[in-house]
Write an enzyme that holds these catalytic residues in place. Structure first.
Site, mmCIF file in Angstrom:
data_model
loop_
_atom_site.group_PDB
_atom_site.id
_atom_site.type_symbol
_atom_site.label_atom_id
_atom_site.label_comp_id
_atom_site.label_asym_id
_atom_site.label_seq_id
_atom_site.Cartn_x
_atom_site.Cartn_y
_atom_site.Cartn_z
ATOM 1 N N ARG A 313 0.829 -1.211 0.000
ATOM 2 C CA ARG A 313 0.000 0.000 0.000
ATOM 3 C C ARG A 313 0.862 1.260 0.000
ATOM 4 O O ARG A 313 0.476 2.279 -0.568
ATOM 5 C CB ARG A 313 -0.965 -0.002 1.193
ATOM 6 C CG ARG A 313 -1.999 1.108 1.145
ATOM 7 C CD ARG A 313 -3.023 0.991 2.259
ATOM 8 N NE ARG A 313 -4.086 0.056 1.975
ATOM 9 C CZ ARG A 313 -5.285 0.404 1.478
ATOM 10 N NH1 ARG A 313 -5.539 1.666 1.177
ATOM 11 N NH2 ARG A 313 -6.212 -0.500 1.293
ATOM 12 N N GLU A 718 -9.483 6.109 7.909
ATOM 13 C CA GLU A 718 -8.047 6.327 7.761
ATOM 14 C C GLU A 718 -7.649 7.627 7.060
ATOM 15 O O GLU A 718 -6.669 8.259 7.469
ATOM 16 C CB GLU A 718 -7.433 5.136 7.004
ATOM 17 C CG GLU A 718 -7.464 3.856 7.804
ATOM 18 C CD GLU A 718 -7.026 2.652 6.981
ATOM 19 O OE1 GLU A 718 -6.037 2.000 7.354
ATOM 20 O OE2 GLU A 718 -7.671 2.370 5.961
#
Length: 769
Positions: A313, A718
């Site tokens: 990621r 997030e």
């Protein structure tokens, strides 16, 4: 159908219980008779062979009922990672200071903790390493190195008008959840176990405990009503604590609770990955990036844990909001003699973004331009122009340019920046800085198979509803949002719905509540279950009253059955039950459109992107390095909000947590490999006084998600954390004003007051020379 439940600012379903102290966490549950308490014997060496482990005095200690080592494990001695590379208990060597070697069960917490200190262990010291670049040089990795490349990178850099190269060190972060790690294992009949675990991923705990205890998943039930925070630290790591409790419970036949104090919690568990980032970039006079090489090296600890997807990621977010036409990214997953690092809010995305934002800031300093102008020059475009990510996904919903423009106006960024420049010219010892940074964050698990969810709904014959789904509640308000969805679908008041504990017994194989996907996945699964029930009730009413379904309408609190009847929901439920209609249903959802090839690192790993931007203004005392965050202005995209009150809370909390990561929260190991920042006295999370003096947050208005998410909302867990990058770059600008903005400060993160002061002193020396 009017939206009276979804989109409203309902309070958190446990808010009153939280503030009154009545909310039950695992340590609040009634303890059964004869319960035992666990403690773990931990390594005092960072890397060593175990020459002799004598537990005689431990076994003889007062209150000790059982002692467990690797040799006593009936199943497999590993914690469930894909590589099976981390044991529950060390066997012939230890690889970090604090690693578990054995466990005890005793009649009191104090007896257990005293007993583990009596172990006599002879170590044979081995070389240990905590340095990321030393691990790269020695080719010490927990997973193979990955690369991602697009375009002709080297020629693009070399032919560019300007080139820069540098290095940026980025620290990790302890999750520091309010409720520490804890597990309570309760033996049931016929070899079964009920385990209360403070976990974001009950199914993972179920899998691992079953493997370690040599049982099957059907024999293990894992339950979690709520957590006192998780932040990723309770995604994979709770399995260790559940295994210890489960093993001792199986050995003794008695209930066992394993609750750790804060010091042991921090020493035992993994954190956000520290990164060492090197870069080489070529650009033109406007700061437009022509080509860039990014080298990401991460401290992973002794095992893979979740380091694979975390580092993937970081590569996917190495672009942040910028189109990188010619880009090469290399990712080293380094093995070090430290805790196995794991998930943390943002899951590698923040580290990836900080790399490119640092490069952008350095370009701006080199060109003597406003960093915002350089950022805007590099933004993704629209409608087929500069809109393809480095991994081949088209950015179809880019709202960053207009979002940033709106925030510039809202925050009066340009006028304030000019005023700060004037202030710094007339003040020798106090300096100010301001920065605006954007966020583009992909939403979905990058592992496609994890993007699934289930739900279970019961309607009782008094018209009340019990809701269960695979998501977990860690304070973020997931249970509230999913309840709002069900209330909306059935057109009933929220007070008729009871959310029950997350349990492997009710929804099997559930994915972790992570990747900001909790509402997306579980909201859709619950909606599917609610719609199944609603259709079943419609069909029943149509048959019962002999009229078409089209003539029946669910209104708030009432059901209009043509002109024949008007029923309350309770009356309908009772009538359906009396006529033997099933009032229970499951729902399932899997995210559409996504696909990803992990070998080529290409595809569409994300369903959509969430966007935001923040402006931060800081004031620095250049004599001490101390600073204050004076004002923060945020504009954030949540699509059509399911609950604006909860979303604003997530944005506030995420920002402050991100600010802590980049400013005050420093992980520090000594030369022996001991983590010294393992308590609130030495590890500094943000407190109330650190919240910006002026904190202005707005949601992007009238921008529903273009994808068919639950009521066109967007994830909010997030993305806000990364808005705090603006604080770091405001500090960096304030520091660099000491040298009249002519030189880079080389400021590292976390930018603690000590780091700020050292950067200032180094800059003053550079100016003098």
């Amino acid at each position: 159908m009017s939206h009276l439940q979804v989109g409203q600012a309902f309070p958190h379903e446990s808010a009153a219980l939280h503030v009154s102290g009545e909310a039950r966490y695992i340590d609040d549950l009634p303890e059964p008779k004869g319960i035992l308490y666990a403690a773990v014997g931990m390594s005092s060496q960072a890397h060593a062979g175990l020459k002799r482990v004598d537990l005689t005095r431990v076994r003889e200690a007062a209150g000790v009922i059982a002692v467990m080592t690797a040799a006593d494990i009936p199943g497999e001695n590993h914690l469930g990672g894909a590589l099976k590379d981390e044991p529950v208990f060390a066997v012939d060597k230890v690889e970090y200071l604090g690693q578990s070697i054995f466990a005890v069960a005793a009649t009191s917490v104090e007896a257990a903790r005293r007993a583990v200190l009596l172990a006599e262990i002879d170590y044979e010291g081995l070389p240990h390493n905590l340095d990321i670049r030393a691990a790269v040089a020695a080719q010490q990795f927990v997973l193979p190195t990955k690369t991602l490349e697009r375009g002709a990178v080297k020629p693009a850099i070399e032919q560019a008008e300007y080139q820069l190269a540098g290095r940026f060190q980025l620290g990790g972060q302890e999750q520091f959840y309010l409720e520490g790690q804890i597990a309570l294992a309760l033996p049931q009949e016929d070899g079964q176990f009920l385990i209360h675990s403070s976990t974001q991923h009950p199914h993972h705990v179920q899998e691992v405990v079953a493997t370690v205890l040599n049982r099957r998943q059907k024999d293990i039930v894992v339950e979690c009503r709520r957590m006192g925070g998780g932040f990723g630290g309770k995604e994979s790591q709770p399995s260790f604590f559940a295994c210890v409790a489960g093993l001792l419970a199986q050995q003794t036949g008695q209930a066992v609770k394993y609750r750790v104090d804060r010091d042991d919690d921090i020493l035992l568990t993994g954190k956000r990955h520290c990164f060492d980032i090197c870069y080489r970039v070529g650009f033109d006079a406007q700061g437009l990036i022509q080509g860039i090489e990014l080298d990401y090296a991460a401290r992973c600890g002794i095992s893979a844990d979740l380091s694979g997807p975390v580092n993937d990621r970081s590569m996917f977010h190495a672009d942040n909001a910028y189109f990188l036409e010619n880009v090469a990214i290399v990712s080293y997953r380094c093995k070090t003699n430290s805790q196995s690092n794991t998930a943390f809010r943002g899951f590698g995305g923040p580290q990836g973004m900080m790399g490119i934002e640092y490069v952008i800031d350095e370009i701006a300093r080199y060109l003597q331009r406003d960093a915002l102008e350089v950022r805007q020059a590099n933004f993704y475009g629209k409608a087929g122009v500069r809109d393809l990510t480095q991994y081949g996904m088209q950015v179809e919903d880019n709202i960053i340019p207009e979002l940033v423009d709106e925030l510039v106006e809202r925050s009066q960024y340009r006028a304030r920046r000019a005023a700060i420049r004037r202030f710094n010219q007339s003040h020798q010892w106090v300096k100010k800085g301001i920065a605006l940074t954007p966020v583009k964050f992909g939403i979905s698990f990058t592992a496609t198979f994890l993007n699934q969810a289930g739900a279970l709904i019961h309607i009782y014959n008094d018209g009340t509803v019990q809701l269960n789904h695979g998501g977990t509640e860690m304070g973020q308000g997931l249970f509230t949002k999913v309840a709002q969805v069900v209330a909306e679908e059935l057109q009933i008041p929220m007070e008729l719905i009871r959310c029950t504990a997350s349990s492997t017994e009710k929804v099997p194989n559930a994915s972790a509540t992570a990747a900001s996907s909790g509402s997306d996945l579980n909201g859709m699964a619950a909606q599917a279950a609610a719609r199944t029930l609603k259709q079943r009730l419609l069909d029943f009413l149509a048959a019962h009253y002999q009229l078409p379904v089209s003539e029946i309408e669910f209104k708030v609190g009432r059901i209009m059955v043509g002109k024949k009847a008007e029923l309350s929901f309770a009356e309908l439920a009772h009538l359906a039950w009396f006529n033997r209609v099933s009032l229970s249903a499951t729902g399932f959802y899997k995210t559409p459109k996504i696909h990803y090839d992990p070998l080529t690192m290409s595809g569409r790993p994300f369903y959509y992107f969430a966007y935001g931007a923040a402006v931060s203004e800081v004031e620095v005392d250049t004599l001490t390095g101390e600073y204050r965050v004076q004002q923060v202005d945020i504009l954030h995209d949540v699509g059509e909000s399911l609950n604006p009150a909860l979303d604003l809370g997530q944005i506030e909390g995420g920002f402050v947590q991100g600010m802590g990561w980049l400013t005050t929260e420093e992980l520090w190991w000594d030369q022996q490999g001991r983590l010294r920042t393992h308590a609130p006295s030495t590890y500094k999370i943000p407190v109330a006084s650190d919240v910006p003096e002026r904190f202005n947050i707005h949601l992007v208005d009238k921008k529903p998600n273009r994808e068919a998410t639950i009521y066109r909302s967007k994830a909010v867990g997030e993305p806000p954390l990364m808005l705090a990058m603006s604080v770091f770059f405001a500090l960096k600008e304030a520091v660099e004003s000491v040298g009249n903005y002519q030189h880079s400060s080389g400021l590292r993160a976390p930018a603690t007051p000590e780091a700020v002061l050292m950067a200032i002193e180094a800059l003053r020396a550079k100016v003098k020379s």
